[in-house]
Scaffold this active site. Structure first.
Site, PDB file in Angstrom:
ATOM      1  N   SER A 135       0.841  -1.196   0.000  1.00 14.35           N
ATOM      2  CA  SER A 135       0.000   0.000   0.000  1.00 14.35           C
ATOM      3  C   SER A 135       0.875   1.244   0.000  1.00 14.35           C
ATOM      4  O   SER A 135       1.573   1.535   0.982  1.00 14.35           O
ATOM      5  CB  SER A 135      -0.906   0.013   1.234  1.00 14.35           C
ATOM      6  OG  SER A 135      -1.583   1.244   1.322  1.00 14.35           O
ATOM      7  N   HIS A 139      -0.769  -1.533  -4.219  1.00 19.73           N
ATOM      8  CA  HIS A 139      -2.121  -1.229  -3.764  1.00 19.73           C
ATOM      9  C   HIS A 139      -2.278   0.286  -3.712  1.00 19.73           C
ATOM     10  O   HIS A 139      -1.549   0.974  -2.987  1.00 19.73           O
ATOM     11  CB  HIS A 139      -2.354  -1.850  -2.391  1.00 19.73           C
ATOM     12  CG  HIS A 139      -3.784  -1.862  -1.955  1.00 19.73           C
ATOM     13  ND1 HIS A 139      -4.686  -2.799  -2.405  1.00 19.73           N
ATOM     14  CD2 HIS A 139      -4.471  -1.061  -1.106  1.00 19.73           C
ATOM     15  CE1 HIS A 139      -5.866  -2.584  -1.846  1.00 19.73           C
ATOM     16  NE2 HIS A 139      -5.765  -1.526  -1.057  1.00 19.73           N
ATOM     17  N   MET A 196      -9.293   7.785  -1.816  1.00 20.48           N
ATOM     18  CA  MET A 196     -10.263   8.216  -0.807  1.00 20.48           C
ATOM     19  C   MET A 196     -10.791   9.600  -1.167  1.00 20.48           C
ATOM     20  O   MET A 196     -10.018  10.464  -1.583  1.00 20.48           O
ATOM     21  CB  MET A 196      -9.603   8.266   0.572  1.00 20.48           C
ATOM     22  CG  MET A 196      -8.899   6.988   0.980  1.00 20.48           C
ATOM     23  SD  MET A 196      -8.119   7.169   2.606  1.00 20.48           S
ATOM     24  CE  MET A 196      -7.090   5.698   2.632  1.00 20.48           C
ATOM     25  N   MET A 251     -12.198   3.858  -2.329  1.00 11.20           N
ATOM     26  CA  MET A 251     -12.979   4.128  -1.124  1.00 11.20           C
ATOM     27  C   MET A 251     -13.696   5.453  -1.344  1.00 11.20           C
ATOM     28  O   MET A 251     -13.401   6.476  -0.730  1.00 11.20           O
ATOM     29  CB  MET A 251     -12.052   4.179   0.099  1.00 11.20           C
ATOM     30  CG  MET A 251     -11.538   2.815   0.502  1.00 11.20           C
ATOM     31  SD  MET A 251     -10.307   2.870   1.824  1.00 11.20           S
ATOM     32  CE  MET A 251      -8.810   3.052   0.835  1.00 11.20           C
ATOM     33  N   MET A 267     -11.908  -6.051   4.507  1.00 13.39           N
ATOM     34  CA  MET A 267     -11.231  -5.038   5.305  1.00 13.39           C
ATOM     35  C   MET A 267     -11.146  -5.515   6.753  1.00 13.39           C
ATOM     36  O   MET A 267     -12.165  -5.837   7.367  1.00 13.39           O
ATOM     37  CB  MET A 267     -11.982  -3.707   5.232  1.00 13.39           C
ATOM     38  CG  MET A 267     -11.974  -3.039   3.868  1.00 13.39           C
ATOM     39  SD  MET A 267     -10.322  -2.557   3.301  1.00 13.39           S
ATOM     40  CE  MET A 267      -9.772  -1.453   4.615  1.00 13.39           C
TER      41      MET A 267
END
Length: 219
Positions: free
Chosen positions: A8, A33, A37, A68, A137
């Site tokens: 990530s 990743h 957001m 997200m 998650m």
């Protein structure tokens, strides 16, 4: 089945991102990743389409884009055009899941569905015929550095038992100990951020997440 390690970049040094991307090869990380957001679906704002395009122009690594955001259907094509290899969106978003999956797949990208901790595994069952991966998650989405929620291990296990061939990704609080729990429950892809980038030996950290044997001295 070999475990896939996805790094990530939410936890990478963004001021030196090209250097960080180069390091991932040496650390034997399998994919990148990319957390997106919008400040609405989650209380944080991260990366967008221009940055994904820049990352795509620099690396040929598999780009695992995690949306997200409130309306993933609206932006699926743009993220695909920017270079995503797989686009994952949240079942809890405002977009129709089936339409969003179809829109992602129509671009040639692989499609994934993410589940927040409170969403039961059964909620994704109606959409699995169009889904390449389910992301469980193991923290509340929105911020890196959180601790793995132990109850989520059984959620992974339930999905794996119901659909043994399903690709299950786990994201949140992954380190060598929680990675073992997730792998044992049936996860095939593990996202790691803080643990990887803050490790004094990131290559070893990636190996431990993958479940590879290491010498007692290294551990």
């Amino acid at each position: 089945m070999n475990t896939i390690v996805s790094a990530s970049i939410l936890n990478a040094d963004i001021c030196h991102l090209a250097d960080e991307l180069d390091k991932l090869r040496a650390w034997q990380v399998d994919m990148l990743h990319f957390d997106v957001m919008d400040g609405i679906f989650v209380p944080n704002i991260s990366f967008g389409i221009p940055m994904l395009s820049a990352v795509r122009s620099y690396t040929d690594m598999f780009l695992d884009v995690h949306l997200m955001i409130t309306d993933p259907l609206r932006y699926a094509e743009a993220f695909a055009e920017a270079g995503a290899d797989r686009i994952t969106f949240h079942l809890e978003s405002s977009s129709d899941p089936r339409a969003t999956l179809e829109a992602i797949r129509s671009t040639g990208c692989k499609a994934g569905i993410a589940l927040k901790p409170a969403t039961p595994p059964e909620a994704v069952f109606p959409y699995l015929s169009l889904t390449d991966m389910v992301l469980v998650m193991t923290v509340e989405p929105g911020f890196g550095g959180q601790s793995y929620l132990p109850d989520m291990t059984d959620k992974i296990r339930q999905l794996h038992r119901a659909f043994p061939d399903l690709c299950i990704q786990v994201d949140g609080g992954i380190n060598e100990k929680t990675a073992s729990l997730a792998r044992g429950a049936g996860a095939s892809e593990l996202v790691t951020g803080s643990y990887l980038f803050q490790s004094p030996d990131p290559a070893l950290a990636a190996a431990l997440v993958r479940g590879e044997n290491t010498s007692p001295q290294a551990v």
